[in-house]
Design an enzyme around this catalytic site. Structure first.
Site, PDB file in Angstrom:
ATOM      1  N   ARG A 161      -5.486  -1.662  -9.213  1.00 38.35           N
ATOM      2  CA  ARG A 161      -5.339  -2.453  -7.972  1.00 38.35           C
ATOM      3  C   ARG A 161      -5.708  -3.918  -8.209  1.00 38.35           C
ATOM      4  NH1 ARG A 161      -3.074   1.353  -7.472  1.00 38.35           N
ATOM      5  NH2 ARG A 161      -3.386   3.103  -6.072  1.00 38.35           N
ATOM      6  N   SER A 211      -5.921   3.007   2.365  1.00 38.76           N
ATOM      7  CA  SER A 211      -7.313   3.286   1.971  1.00 38.76           C
ATOM      8  C   SER A 211      -8.095   1.979   1.996  1.00 38.76           C
ATOM      9  CB  SER A 211      -7.364   3.855   0.558  1.00 38.76           C
ATOM     10  OG  SER A 211      -6.667   5.069   0.524  1.00 38.76           O
ATOM     11  N   GLU A 301     -10.353  -2.511  -1.057  1.00 37.48           N
ATOM     12  CA  GLU A 301      -8.998  -2.678  -1.612  1.00 37.48           C
ATOM     13  C   GLU A 301      -8.200  -3.569  -0.642  1.00 37.48           C
ATOM     14  OE1 GLU A 301      -7.098   1.004  -2.852  1.00 37.48           O
ATOM     15  OE2 GLU A 301      -5.149   0.256  -2.216  1.00 37.48           O
TER      16      GLU A 301
HETATM   17  C1  LIG Z   1      -0.213   4.061   5.610  1.00 33.62           C
HETATM   18  C2  LIG Z   1      -0.496   3.277   4.381  1.00 33.62           C
HETATM   19  C3  LIG Z   1      -0.483   3.914   3.147  1.00 33.62           C
HETATM   20  C4  LIG Z   1      -0.725   3.176   1.968  1.00 33.62           C
HETATM   21  N1  LIG Z   1      -0.693   3.825   0.774  1.00 33.62           N
HETATM   22  C5  LIG Z   1      -0.888   3.122  -0.370  1.00 33.62           C
HETATM   23  C6  LIG Z   1      -0.828   3.770  -1.645  1.00 33.62           C
HETATM   24  O1  LIG Z   1      -0.572   4.958  -1.761  1.00 33.62           O
HETATM   25  N2  LIG Z   1      -1.042   3.004  -2.758  1.00 33.62           N
HETATM   26  C7  LIG Z   1      -1.293   1.665  -2.682  1.00 33.62           C
HETATM   27  O2  LIG Z   1      -1.459   1.019  -3.732  1.00 33.62           O
HETATM   28  N3  LIG Z   1      -1.384   1.030  -1.487  1.00 33.62           N
HETATM   29  C8  LIG Z   1      -1.165   1.732  -0.337  1.00 33.62           C
HETATM   30  N4  LIG Z   1      -1.250   1.090   0.877  1.00 33.62           N
HETATM   31  C9  LIG Z   1      -1.630  -0.335   0.942  1.00 33.62           C
HETATM   32  C10 LIG Z   1      -0.429  -1.304   0.991  1.00 33.62           C
HETATM   33  O3  LIG Z   1       0.722  -0.673   1.467  1.00 33.62           O
HETATM   34  C11 LIG Z   1      -0.115  -1.905  -0.374  1.00 33.62           C
HETATM   35  O4  LIG Z   1      -1.241  -2.591  -0.848  1.00 33.62           O
HETATM   36  C12 LIG Z   1       1.086  -2.837  -0.319  1.00 33.62           C
HETATM   37  O5  LIG Z   1       1.557  -3.041  -1.629  1.00 33.62           O
HETATM   38  C13 LIG Z   1       0.798  -4.190   0.348  1.00 33.62           C
HETATM   39  O6  LIG Z   1       2.032  -4.906   0.453  1.00 33.62           O
HETATM   40  P1  LIG Z   1       2.291  -5.909   1.678  1.00 33.62           P
HETATM   41  O7  LIG Z   1       3.601  -6.554   1.462  1.00 33.62           O
HETATM   42  O8  LIG Z   1       2.141  -5.175   2.970  1.00 33.62           O
HETATM   43  O9  LIG Z   1       1.116  -6.932   1.482  1.00 33.62           O
HETATM   44  P2  LIG Z   1       0.273  -7.678   2.629  1.00 33.62           P
HETATM   45  O10 LIG Z   1      -0.601  -6.660   3.299  1.00 33.62           O
HETATM   46  O11 LIG Z   1       1.155  -8.479   3.475  1.00 33.62           O
HETATM   47  O12 LIG Z   1      -0.629  -8.632   1.740  1.00 33.62           O
HETATM   48  C14 LIG Z   1      -1.625  -8.089   0.887  1.00 33.62           C
HETATM   49  C15 LIG Z   1      -2.091  -9.199  -0.056  1.00 33.62           C
HETATM   50  O13 LIG Z   1      -1.019  -9.559  -0.915  1.00 33.62           O
HETATM   51  C16 LIG Z   1      -0.808 -10.952  -0.879  1.00 33.62           C
HETATM   52  N5  LIG Z   1       0.635 -11.166  -1.039  1.00 33.62           N
HETATM   53  C17 LIG Z   1       1.629 -10.601  -0.337  1.00 33.62           C
HETATM   54  N6  LIG Z   1       2.815 -11.043  -0.787  1.00 33.62           N
HETATM   55  C18 LIG Z   1       2.566 -11.912  -1.771  1.00 33.62           C
HETATM   56  C19 LIG Z   1       3.378 -12.717  -2.624  1.00 33.62           C
HETATM   57  N7  LIG Z   1       4.695 -12.725  -2.550  1.00 33.62           N
HETATM   58  N8  LIG Z   1       2.758 -13.489  -3.551  1.00 33.62           N
HETATM   59  C20 LIG Z   1       1.416 -13.515  -3.669  1.00 33.62           C
HETATM   60  N9  LIG Z   1       0.598 -12.805  -2.881  1.00 33.62           N
HETATM   61  C21 LIG Z   1       1.164 -12.002  -1.948  1.00 33.62           C
HETATM   62  C22 LIG Z   1      -1.299 -11.391   0.497  1.00 33.62           C
HETATM   63  O14 LIG Z   1      -1.646 -12.758   0.521  1.00 33.62           O
HETATM   64  C23 LIG Z   1      -2.505 -10.477   0.677  1.00 33.62           C
HETATM   65  O15 LIG Z   1      -3.646 -11.026   0.037  1.00 33.62           O
HETATM   66  C24 LIG Z   1      -1.003   1.800   2.063  1.00 33.62           C
HETATM   67  C25 LIG Z   1      -1.019   1.175   3.319  1.00 33.62           C
HETATM   68  C26 LIG Z   1      -0.765   1.897   4.462  1.00 33.62           C
HETATM   69  C27 LIG Z   1      -0.774   1.203   5.779  1.00 33.62           C
END
Ligand SMILES: Cc1cc2nc3c(=O)[nH]c(=O)nc-3n(C[C@H](O)[C@H](O)[C@H](O)COP(=O)(O)OP(=O)(O)OC[C@H]3O[C@@H](n4cnc5c(N)ncnc54)[C@H](O)[C@@H]3O)c2cc1C
Length: 312
Positions: A161, A211, A301
């Site tokens: 992560r 999580s 995380e």
């Molecule tokens: C129901 C649920 C289940 C999940 N299951 C998992 C799982 O199994 N495994 C897992 O790893 N995660 C899981 N997650 C967490 C999440 O989905 C992941 O971390 C996902 O990859 C975040 O992507 P996002 O686009 O929503 O990022 P955001 O939440 O929008 O941003 C997260 C971070 O990334 C940064 N960021 C976003 N885009 C960029 C970019 N283009 N350049 C630089 N920085 C950027 C943001 O500034 C922020 O700091 C889960 C979440 C939920 C709600």
């Protein structure tokens, strides 16, 4: 600038459905729009944050004092046996594309919400697969130097992560993957099985950021602390944060409208109109209880926005 919106409630852009207003808000559809917006924030000396699907965020009730840039750079194409994807593309869209193409390596990440950029930032993964496994290179905008660069995966320093993007001001624009060929029908079956498992854990109506705490890497622990952990609880070299939280008595703990899930102690859910303040109090309590019981400091995380780091 003229197309920046003002006072936009961020709870509408997070899966947790919590967060005050962004002072400014802008949806970037191209890399040019995104980098221009970042340059403008520098000219005006205001801070910025790029968000994707908002599925890994806890945003303060006070909102964000600066510009929130919602990444809507979208598109996937084949390029000489490689797959080139824009960072604002939904991760699921990329996974579905790879399954159709008959290439393996992302199918067990089916159901992870958010964008490809967000997944690369946090090196997202599930069921033994991570986004960095077959990533070849990442193109990003360095907001310190105002330059666009491309790095191979080694330079991205992926870990559990973790990635270089978490530690420097690097905004992911696009990524290139190269995955091994496989039988599309098997990939489809594996994706469907994964989705069934996930739907039981995360019903679609659940308001959460995934999580909350990272699992703990066993070899990072002092042997005297590791001895307190039953060996059968250690999987792939990690101690699930959920096990530590449950053993410390956190299941169903509640502060205001935020509850630790009765099914999974590392899932903090918004029961309705929960606040970031309550979420933060509960997270701090959880971190403290695990520290008191095991001497292990859990690390979030989820990304905290406009909130202080948790402290014990
Ligand atoms: C129901 C649920 C289940 C999940 N299951 C998992 C799982 O199994 N495994 C897992 O790893 N995660 C899981 N997650 C967490 C999440 O989905 C992941 O971390 C996902 O990859 C975040 O992507 P996002 O686009 O929503 O990022 P955001 O939440 O929008 O941003 C997260 C971070 O990334 C940064 N960021 C976003 N885009 C960029 C970019 N283009 N350049 C630089 N920085 C950027 C943001 O500034 C922020 O700091 C889960 C979440 C939920 C709600």
């Amino acid at each position: 600038m003229s197309n920046w919106q003002k006072n936009i409630p961020l709870k509408n852009f997070t899966t947790l459905q919590i967060g005050g207003s962004a002072q400014y808000f802008f949806v970037a559809k191209t890399a040019q729009e995104l980098t221009n917006a970042i340059r403008s924030t520098k000219d005006q000396k205001i801070s910025f944050l790029v968000v994707g699907g908002g599925s890994n965020l806890l945003i303060a009730d006070e909102g964000y004092p600066g510009l929130i840039i919602k990444n809507a750079l979208s598109g996937i194409k084949n390029q000489q046996k490689k797959i080139l994807v824009q960072s604002g593309t939904a991760l699921q869209e990329l996974i579905d594309f790879t399954i159709k193409q008959g290439v393996a390596g992302l199918q067990k990440m089916t159901g992870i919400p958010g964008t490809v950029g967000g997944a690369i930032y946090g090196n997202a993964g599930a069921y033994g697969q991570t986004i960095s496994d077959y990533l070849v290179e990442v193109t990003f905008f360095n907001s310190k130097t105002n330059k666009q660069e491309t790095w191979d995966t080694k330079r991205c320093k992926f870990g559990y992560r973790d990635s270089a993007f978490k530690h420097q001001s690097l905004i992911i624009l696009e990524a290139v993957f190269q995955l091994p060929t496989a039988d599309a029908s098997i990939l489809k079956k594996e994706a469907a099985e994964t989705l069934a498992l996930r739907l039981a854990k995360y019903p679609p109506t659940l308001k959460c950021p995934g999580s909350f705490f990272k699992n703990v890497i066993a070899q990072d622990l002092d042997p005297t602390i590791l001895r307190k952990i039953p060996s059968e609880k250690i999987t792939f070299g990690k101690i699930p944060a959920g096990f530590l939280l449950e053993t410390a008595g956190l299941k169903e703990a509640q502060v205001g409208q935020i509850q630790v899930s009765p099914n999974h102690a590392n899932l903090f859910i918004n029961l309705g109109n929960g606040s970031a303040f309550d979420f933060y109090q509960l997270a701090q309590l959880a971190q403290q209880k695990v520290w008191d019981k095991f001497g292990i400091k859990l690390e979030p995380e989820v990304q905290l926005v406009n909130l202080p780091a948790l402290r014990i």
